[in-house]
Design a protein around this motif. Structure first.
Motif, short mmCIF file in Angstrom:
data_model
loop_
_atom_site.label_atom_id
_atom_site.label_comp_id
_atom_site.label_asym_id
_atom_site.label_seq_id
_atom_site.Cartn_x
_atom_site.Cartn_y
_atom_site.Cartn_z
N GLU A 12 0.87 -1.34 -0.11
CA GLU A 12 0.10 0.20 0.04
C GLU A 12 0.87 1.36 0.12
N ARG A 13 0.54 2.30 -0.76
CA ARG A 13 1.06 3.43 -0.96
C ARG A 13 0.80 4.30 0.38
N VAL A 14 1.73 4.69 1.24
CA VAL A 14 1.51 5.66 2.21
C VAL A 14 0.78 7.01 1.75
N GLY A 15 -0.18 7.46 2.58
CA GLY A 15 -0.79 8.66 2.05
C GLY A 15 0.06 9.99 1.93
N THR A 16 -0.90 10.98 1.68
CA THR A 16 -0.15 12.27 1.35
C THR A 16 0.47 13.23 2.65
N MET A 17 0.26 12.71 3.77
CA MET A 17 0.67 13.32 5.06
C MET A 17 2.07 13.70 4.99
N ARG A 18 2.91 12.74 4.12
CA ARG A 18 4.48 13.19 4.27
C ARG A 18 4.57 13.24 2.69
N MET A 42 6.45 -3.77 6.68
CA MET A 42 7.87 -3.57 5.80
C MET A 42 7.48 -2.10 5.18
N GLY A 43 8.63 -1.15 5.18
CA GLY A 43 8.50 0.02 4.33
C GLY A 43 9.56 -0.31 3.08
N TYR A 44 9.12 0.13 2.06
CA TYR A 44 10.07 0.50 0.94
C TYR A 44 10.02 1.94 0.46
N THR A 45 11.15 2.54 0.28
CA THR A 45 11.17 3.96 0.01
C THR A 45 11.05 3.82 -1.51
N GLY A 46 10.26 4.55 -2.38
CA GLY A 46 10.44 4.68 -3.84
C GLY A 46 11.16 5.82 -4.18
N GLY A 47 10.91 5.84 -5.79
CA GLY A 47 11.64 6.74 -6.48
C GLY A 47 11.44 8.42 -5.91
N GLY A 48 12.37 9.08 -5.72
CA GLY A 48 12.41 10.53 -5.06
C GLY A 48 12.46 10.52 -3.64
N GLY A 49 12.75 9.25 -3.17
CA GLY A 49 12.79 9.26 -1.62
C GLY A 49 11.75 9.58 -0.68
N TRP A 50 11.81 9.95 0.60
CA TRP A 50 10.70 10.26 1.41
C TRP A 50 11.21 11.10 2.44
N ARG A 51 10.48 12.18 2.67
CA ARG A 51 10.93 13.09 3.62
C ARG A 51 9.92 13.46 4.81
N THR A 52 10.50 13.74 5.87
CA THR A 52 9.48 14.06 7.04
C THR A 52 10.22 15.49 7.95
N PRO A 53 9.47 16.22 8.25
CA PRO A 53 10.08 17.68 9.03
C PRO A 53 10.46 16.69 10.59
N ARG A 54 11.07 17.56 11.47
CA ARG A 54 11.38 17.09 12.69
C ARG A 54 9.94 17.01 13.53
N HIS A 55 9.73 15.87 14.10
CA HIS A 55 8.47 15.80 14.61
C HIS A 55 8.35 14.59 15.81
N ARG A 56 7.56 14.31 16.60
CA ARG A 56 7.35 13.18 17.56
C ARG A 56 6.05 12.45 17.56
N HIS A 57 5.80 11.26 18.19
CA HIS A 57 4.38 10.76 18.13
C HIS A 57 4.24 10.35 19.60
N ASP A 58 2.77 10.14 19.64
CA ASP A 58 2.45 9.69 21.11
C ASP A 58 2.37 8.30 21.39
N PHE A 59 3.32 7.59 20.45
CA PHE A 59 3.34 6.00 20.61
C PHE A 59 4.86 5.70 20.25
N ASP A 60 5.04 4.40 20.53
CA ASP A 60 6.47 4.07 20.34
C ASP A 60 6.83 3.52 19.06
N GLN A 61 7.97 3.49 18.49
CA GLN A 61 8.48 3.06 17.03
C GLN A 61 9.67 2.06 17.26
N ILE A 62 9.67 1.11 16.65
CA ILE A 62 10.85 0.25 16.71
C ILE A 62 11.28 0.18 15.12
#
Length: 279
Positions: A12-18, A42-62
Protein backbone atom coordinates in the motif's frame (compact mmCIF):
# COMPACT_ATOMS: atom_id res chain seq x y z
CA UNK A 1 -0.81 -17.51 17.29
CA UNK A 2 -1.34 -15.38 14.20
CA UNK A 3 0.94 -15.54 11.17
CA UNK A 4 1.30 -13.27 8.13
CA UNK A 5 3.75 -13.54 5.23
CA UNK A 6 5.04 -10.66 3.13
CA UNK A 7 4.70 -12.71 -0.06
CA UNK A 8 0.92 -12.94 0.49
CA UNK A 9 0.44 -9.35 1.69
CA UNK A 10 -0.38 -6.55 -0.71
CA UNK A 11 1.64 -3.33 -0.84
CA UNK A 12 0.00 0.00 0.00
CA UNK A 13 1.20 3.52 -0.79
CA UNK A 14 1.39 5.71 2.30
CA UNK A 15 -1.01 8.68 2.10
CA UNK A 16 -0.24 12.29 1.38
CA UNK A 17 0.59 13.31 4.96
CA UNK A 18 4.34 13.22 4.19
CA UNK A 19 6.37 14.09 1.09
CA UNK A 20 7.68 11.42 -1.27
CA UNK A 21 6.91 7.76 -1.95
CA UNK A 22 6.73 5.07 0.70
CA UNK A 23 5.10 1.67 0.14
CA UNK A 24 4.22 -0.58 3.06
CA UNK A 25 3.18 -4.16 3.62
CA UNK A 26 1.17 -4.39 6.83
CA UNK A 27 1.76 -7.85 8.25
CA UNK A 28 0.01 -7.77 11.61
CA UNK A 29 -2.28 -5.42 13.55
CA UNK A 30 -3.24 -5.27 17.20
CA UNK A 31 -6.61 -4.43 18.73
CA UNK A 32 -8.04 -0.91 18.39
CA UNK A 33 -8.50 0.72 21.77
CA UNK A 34 -5.91 -1.47 23.51
CA UNK A 35 -2.89 0.25 25.10
CA UNK A 36 -0.84 -2.38 23.24
CA UNK A 37 -2.44 -1.79 19.84
CA UNK A 38 0.29 -2.13 17.20
CA UNK A 39 1.16 -2.36 13.50
CA UNK A 40 3.99 -4.52 12.15
CA UNK A 41 4.92 -3.50 8.63
CA UNK A 42 7.67 -3.52 6.03
CA UNK A 43 8.46 -0.25 4.28
CA UNK A 44 10.08 0.44 0.90
CA UNK A 45 11.13 3.96 -0.11
CA UNK A 46 10.25 4.66 -3.72
CA UNK A 47 11.60 6.92 -6.43
CA UNK A 48 12.38 10.43 -5.25
CA UNK A 49 12.83 9.34 -1.64
CA UNK A 50 10.72 10.15 1.42
CA UNK A 51 10.91 13.23 3.62
CA UNK A 52 9.56 14.20 7.02
CA UNK A 53 10.09 17.30 9.16
CA UNK A 54 11.34 17.06 12.74
CA UNK A 55 8.41 15.66 14.72
CA UNK A 56 7.36 13.24 17.45
CA UNK A 57 4.56 10.76 18.16
CA UNK A 58 2.45 9.75 21.14
CA UNK A 59 3.36 6.09 20.51
CA UNK A 60 6.52 3.98 20.31
CA UNK A 61 8.32 2.93 17.13
CA UNK A 62 10.94 0.23 16.62
CA UNK A 63 12.81 0.12 13.32
CA UNK A 64 15.08 -2.59 11.92
CA UNK A 65 16.99 -1.70 8.74
CA UNK A 66 16.67 -4.57 6.27
CA UNK A 67 18.70 -2.86 3.57
CA UNK A 68 20.03 0.66 3.08
CA UNK A 69 20.67 3.42 5.57
CA UNK A 70 17.92 5.08 7.61
CA UNK A 71 18.38 8.74 8.65
CA UNK A 72 16.65 9.86 11.84
CA UNK A 73 18.12 13.39 11.92
CA UNK A 74 20.25 15.51 9.61
CA UNK A 75 23.42 13.84 10.94
CA UNK A 76 22.35 10.52 12.52
CA UNK A 77 21.66 7.22 10.78
CA UNK A 78 20.72 3.61 11.46
CA UNK A 79 23.02 1.45 9.36
CA UNK A 80 21.89 -1.75 7.65
CA UNK A 81 21.16 -4.40 10.27
CA UNK A 82 20.81 -1.84 13.07
CA UNK A 83 17.78 -1.36 15.30
CA UNK A 84 16.37 1.95 16.53
CA UNK A 85 13.95 2.54 19.40
CA UNK A 86 11.97 5.75 18.84
CA UNK A 87 10.22 6.34 22.19
CA UNK A 88 6.91 8.13 22.48
CA UNK A 89 7.17 11.92 22.92
CA UNK A 90 10.80 12.04 21.68
CA UNK A 91 11.52 14.30 18.68
CA UNK A 92 13.39 12.97 15.66
CA UNK A 93 14.07 14.12 12.12
CA UNK A 94 14.13 15.74 9.72
CA UNK A 95 14.41 12.65 7.56
CA UNK A 96 15.62 12.39 3.97
CA UNK A 97 15.24 8.71 3.08
CA UNK A 98 16.90 7.53 -0.14
CA UNK A 99 15.18 5.41 -2.74
CA UNK A 100 15.51 1.67 -2.13
CA UNK A 101 15.58 1.77 1.67
CA UNK A 102 13.81 -1.26 3.20
CA UNK A 103 12.84 -1.31 6.86
CA UNK A 104 10.83 -3.34 9.32
CA UNK A 105 8.71 -1.08 11.51
CA UNK A 106 6.81 -1.94 14.68
CA UNK A 107 4.57 0.91 15.84
CA UNK A 108 2.87 0.31 19.19
CA UNK A 109 1.33 2.04 22.16
CA UNK A 110 3.96 3.44 24.54
CA UNK A 111 4.42 3.07 28.28
CA UNK A 112 2.03 5.96 28.99
CA UNK A 113 -0.92 3.78 27.99
CA UNK A 114 -2.16 6.28 25.38
CA UNK A 115 -2.32 3.50 22.79
CA UNK A 116 -1.88 3.68 19.04
CA UNK A 117 -4.17 5.04 16.33
CA UNK A 118 -4.53 2.33 13.69
CA UNK A 119 -3.61 2.72 10.02
CA UNK A 120 -7.24 2.33 8.94
CA UNK A 121 -8.31 5.15 11.26
CA UNK A 122 -5.50 7.44 10.11
CA UNK A 123 -6.03 6.86 6.40
CA UNK A 124 -9.76 7.54 6.64
CA UNK A 125 -9.08 10.85 8.38
CA UNK A 126 -6.28 11.65 5.93
CA UNK A 127 -8.82 11.56 3.10
CA UNK A 128 -11.18 13.84 5.03
CA UNK A 129 -8.49 16.41 5.76
CA UNK A 130 -7.50 16.61 2.12
CA UNK A 131 -10.95 18.01 1.43
CA UNK A 132 -10.49 20.95 3.83
CA UNK A 133 -6.76 21.63 3.60
CA UNK A 134 -3.49 20.40 2.15
CA UNK A 135 -0.54 18.33 3.34
CA UNK A 136 2.82 19.78 2.26
CA UNK A 137 6.24 18.56 3.41
CA UNK A 138 4.77 16.75 6.40
CA UNK A 139 2.67 19.70 7.59
CA UNK A 140 -1.07 20.28 7.30
CA UNK A 141 -2.13 23.69 6.02
CA UNK A 142 -5.72 24.89 6.46
CA UNK A 143 -7.83 27.97 7.14
CA UNK A 144 -9.65 28.11 10.49
CA UNK A 145 -13.22 29.27 11.16
CA UNK A 146 -12.02 32.85 11.45
CA UNK A 147 -10.37 32.76 8.03
CA UNK A 148 -6.85 32.67 9.48
CA UNK A 149 -4.30 30.34 7.79
CA UNK A 150 -2.99 27.65 10.18
CA UNK A 151 -0.21 25.05 10.01
CA UNK A 152 0.21 21.95 12.22
CA UNK A 153 2.19 18.72 11.99
CA UNK A 154 0.42 16.23 9.76
CA UNK A 155 0.23 13.45 12.33
CA UNK A 156 -1.19 15.85 14.92
CA UNK A 157 -3.91 16.99 12.53
CA UNK A 158 -4.92 13.39 11.82
CA UNK A 159 -4.94 12.38 15.48
CA UNK A 160 -7.10 15.32 16.54
CA UNK A 161 -9.63 14.82 13.74
CA UNK A 162 -9.84 11.06 14.43
CA UNK A 163 -10.22 11.31 18.22
CA UNK A 164 -11.90 14.67 18.65
CA UNK A 165 -9.41 15.64 21.35
CA UNK A 166 -6.18 17.59 21.49
CA UNK A 167 -2.99 15.62 21.01
CA UNK A 168 -1.07 15.59 24.28
CA UNK A 169 2.32 14.02 24.85
CA UNK A 170 3.49 12.11 27.90
CA UNK A 171 6.63 13.40 29.58
CA UNK A 172 9.51 11.87 27.54
CA UNK A 173 11.26 9.02 29.34
CA UNK A 174 14.31 9.38 27.06
CA UNK A 175 16.05 12.32 25.45
CA UNK A 176 16.73 10.84 22.00
CA UNK A 177 16.32 7.88 19.66
CA UNK A 178 18.20 4.84 20.94
CA UNK A 179 20.34 3.38 18.12
CA UNK A 180 21.59 -0.20 18.59
CA UNK A 181 24.17 -2.23 16.68
CA UNK A 182 23.21 -5.91 17.08
CA UNK A 183 26.62 -7.08 15.80
CA UNK A 184 28.16 -5.69 18.99
CA UNK A 185 26.05 -8.08 21.13
CA UNK A 186 26.76 -11.74 21.86
CA UNK A 187 24.32 -14.62 21.53
CA UNK A 188 23.34 -16.39 24.78
CA UNK A 189 21.92 -19.89 25.19
CA UNK A 190 18.22 -19.59 25.98
CA UNK A 191 17.86 -22.87 27.86
CA UNK A 192 16.41 -25.23 25.28
CA UNK A 193 18.94 -27.06 23.10
CA UNK A 194 19.77 -25.13 19.94
CA UNK A 195 17.90 -21.97 20.99
CA UNK A 196 19.89 -18.74 21.42
CA UNK A 197 18.79 -15.19 22.09
CA UNK A 198 20.25 -11.73 21.85
CA UNK A 199 18.37 -9.10 23.87
CA UNK A 200 19.35 -5.57 22.86
CA UNK A 201 17.53 -3.89 25.70
CA UNK A 202 14.59 -3.61 28.06
CA UNK A 203 12.88 -0.19 28.15
CA UNK A 204 10.61 1.72 30.53
CA UNK A 205 8.95 0.54 33.71
CA UNK A 206 6.62 -1.57 31.54
CA UNK A 207 9.48 -3.72 30.22
CA UNK A 208 9.36 -3.32 26.44
CA UNK A 209 11.99 -5.80 25.17
CA UNK A 210 13.81 -5.78 21.82
CA UNK A 211 16.15 -8.45 20.49
CA UNK A 212 16.78 -11.43 18.24
CA UNK A 213 16.19 -15.17 18.40
CA UNK A 214 18.25 -17.90 16.70
CA UNK A 215 17.35 -21.55 16.20
CA UNK A 216 19.65 -24.35 15.08
CA UNK A 217 18.19 -26.91 12.68
CA UNK A 218 15.86 -29.18 14.64
CA UNK A 219 15.62 -26.81 17.63
CA UNK A 220 12.21 -25.92 19.06
CA UNK A 221 11.37 -22.52 20.55
CA UNK A 222 8.38 -22.44 22.89
CA UNK A 223 6.83 -19.07 22.01
CA UNK A 224 4.16 -17.03 23.76
CA UNK A 225 5.41 -17.34 27.33
CA UNK A 226 5.67 -13.64 28.13
CA UNK A 227 3.27 -11.45 30.16
CA UNK A 228 2.61 -9.34 27.04
CA UNK A 229 2.35 -9.72 23.26
CA UNK A 230 5.42 -11.31 21.63
CA UNK A 231 6.18 -10.40 18.01
CA UNK A 232 8.60 -12.37 15.80
CA UNK A 233 9.74 -11.44 12.30
CA UNK A 234 11.56 -14.21 10.45
CA UNK A 235 14.76 -12.98 8.81
CA UNK A 236 15.92 -16.22 7.17
CA UNK A 237 15.65 -20.01 7.31
CA UNK A 238 12.56 -22.20 7.46
CA UNK A 239 10.35 -23.26 10.37
CA UNK A 240 7.27 -25.29 11.15
CA UNK A 241 4.54 -23.78 13.35
CA UNK A 242 0.89 -24.66 13.76
CA UNK A 243 1.19 -27.42 11.18
CA UNK A 244 2.47 -25.07 8.45
CA UNK A 245 5.93 -24.25 7.08
CA UNK A 246 7.18 -20.66 6.83
CA UNK A 247 10.16 -18.86 5.33
CA UNK A 248 11.74 -15.38 5.47
CA UNK A 249 9.70 -12.20 5.90
CA UNK A 250 6.99 -13.86 7.98
CA UNK A 251 5.48 -12.14 11.00
CA UNK A 252 4.16 -13.98 14.07
CA UNK A 253 2.00 -12.75 16.95
CA UNK A 254 1.72 -14.58 20.27
CA UNK A 255 -0.64 -13.14 22.85
CA UNK A 256 0.29 -12.74 26.50
CA UNK A 257 0.86 -16.15 28.11
CA UNK A 258 -0.60 -17.89 25.05
CA UNK A 259 2.17 -20.45 24.99
CA UNK A 260 3.98 -22.61 25.00
CA UNK A 261 3.53 -22.62 21.22
CA UNK A 262 6.26 -24.73 19.54
CA UNK A 263 8.15 -23.20 16.61
CA UNK A 264 10.53 -25.79 15.13
CA UNK A 265 13.44 -24.90 12.86
CA UNK A 266 13.66 -27.03 9.72
CA UNK A 267 16.93 -25.27 8.95
CA UNK A 268 18.97 -22.63 10.84
CA UNK A 269 16.71 -19.62 11.37
CA UNK A 270 16.88 -16.15 12.90
CA UNK A 271 14.10 -13.81 14.00
CA UNK A 272 13.82 -10.20 15.04
CA UNK A 273 11.87 -10.23 18.32
CA UNK A 274 9.94 -7.75 20.46
CA UNK A 275 7.82 -8.15 23.58
CA UNK A 276 5.44 -5.21 23.98
CA UNK A 277 4.85 -3.20 27.15
CA UNK A 278 3.17 -5.03 30.00
CA UNK A 279 0.07 -3.25 31.31
Amino acid sequence: MRVSTASETGSERVGTMREGKLDQKHLLFGEDGSPNNYDLNMGYTGGGGWRTPRHRHDFDQIRYVISGRLPYSETDFLEEGWVGYFPESVHYGPQERAEGLRTLVLQAGGASGNGYLSVAQREAVNAELNKTGEFKKGLYHYTDANGVPQTVDGSQAIFERATGRKLEFATPRYTDVIAMNPQAYDWAQQGDAGVSEKWLGSFTERNLRIGFLRLDAGAVYQAGQHPSIEILFQLNGKVSAGGEKYGPETGYEFLANEGPVPVEAIEPTEFFRAVLHTF
